[in-house]
Scaffold this active site. Sequence first.
Site, mmCIF file in Angstrom:
data_model
loop_
_atom_site.group_PDB
_atom_site.id
_atom_site.type_symbol
_atom_site.label_atom_id
_atom_site.label_comp_id
_atom_site.label_asym_id
_atom_site.label_seq_id
_atom_site.Cartn_x
_atom_site.Cartn_y
_atom_site.Cartn_z
ATOM 1 N N GLY A 8 -54.669 27.494 42.620
ATOM 2 C CA GLY A 8 -55.379 27.808 43.849
ATOM 3 C C GLY A 8 -54.543 28.129 45.062
ATOM 4 C CB CYS B 221 -43.674 32.230 39.233
ATOM 5 S SG CYS B 221 -42.467 31.249 40.148
#
Length: 494
Positions: free
Chosen positions: A301, A426
């Site tokens: 989130g 990432c």
Amino acid sequence: MTSENHHRGPRQKSRTAPSARARRADLPRSTAQQVLRAVSTDGAYANLELPKALRRARLSGRDAAFATELTYGTLRMQGLYDAVIAHASQRPVGQLDGGVLDVLRMGAHQVLGMRVPEHAAADQSVALARSAAGQGAAGLVNAVMRRIGERSREEWLELVTPTEPVVERLAVSRSHPVWVIKALRQALIGHGVATKDDADDVLDQVLEAHNIPAEVSLIARPGLCEVDELLAAGAQPGRWSPFAAELESGDPGSIDAVREGRAAVQDEGSQLLALALAAVPVAEHANGAPERWLDLCAGPGGKAGLLAALALRQGADLVANEVSEHRTELVRQSLRAAMVKARDHGRELVVRSGDGREVGEDEPQTYDRVLVDAPCTGLGALRRRPEARWRRQPGDLVGLGPLQRDLLTAGIDATRPGGVIAYATCSPHLSETTFVVRDVLKKRADVEVLDAREQLSAAAIATLTGLGDGPHAQLWPHLHGTDGMFLALLRKKA
């Protein structure tokens, strides 16, 4: 505490017999041991497990800082310490009991990486070993700790580090698996940040950056919190994002704005990715309808929280989609402040659970902006998640690759003509970044590639360089002080 070794004059060796030592280890060390055991045996994440353990033990201040450095430092330098332990114990570390090995790694870090006298580290390690595996293990730990204390960090490095090949040397000295080192070297060259001639030097800088504890980055979610509120709580201004602040010490959960969801912990690289996506121009709807945005893989989130705030500010609606029910609840918690404001302003902010691979078929040409923050190895976040370097394996790419391609394809299908897709990971690994985008676009004539470097630089408040050859952008911890985030920006042709 420090990660560097300091000469302290004559060495203080522990001559106390294991049976005569403290029966129990102190609370900071036993807390760190509990976290390391959870990481080793239960697959826990240290960044999630440690805060809970500190709260249970009611540790704060210097004790909490000690336990934190002991936990993260042990995990970061595990590769080096295993080589030291193997030499000092005269056996492969795989032959040691897992709990005993954790204790020895912690002891090695105290002696070689922290300002802890050898006798104190040995005494506490023996106490931990006794409680973990009994008196026999305590005797072994005592002997090994005495041998570790006989040499300085520099002497151990010289003794256990191979001189050639380079990857084997770095695997010990910088404490990374060989496959990760090779992948990062290829990524540096592939993204245009290094050449074959200087790749080893640049690689060493990346690995060194992974072993430096990262500052806690905060985001003041626009429209919900001002950066000044975070600065008043003790943070410092961020480097790149206009909404960022850095917390040098303390618990971010103690800040009212963080507890209330108006601010959050979020790496500045992640912030820039969301800001870049939100700023790319898209064609207006002919009927004047508001833009619709989609975060396809929204858990837990962080980016969804920033996108929700930006969507509210720009008068757009947002759908945050996550396949995992548990992570969907985390997204809902992260967006709670934004959801209240959305209701007050008549905007649609939906958090739902669903398979992102099906969204393109279920909702074709529906969204104006789509973020595909794909699941990946996380090799760009090794500063914050040191255990990931040991947990991830090359075989993980076999399963992640098809998933990443399917999600990007679905994201493109769900985007209306003229809309924009951001593909992010990432990880700088070529198999998770440029190769994924290349393979998906081979099969499509309805997508054009935008220069992500331009959009990322425009989102930053300072000059942002070192993003690679383009058109995609790659952030690096050694250059930017952020996680190693990758961004590709695509536009669906009208």
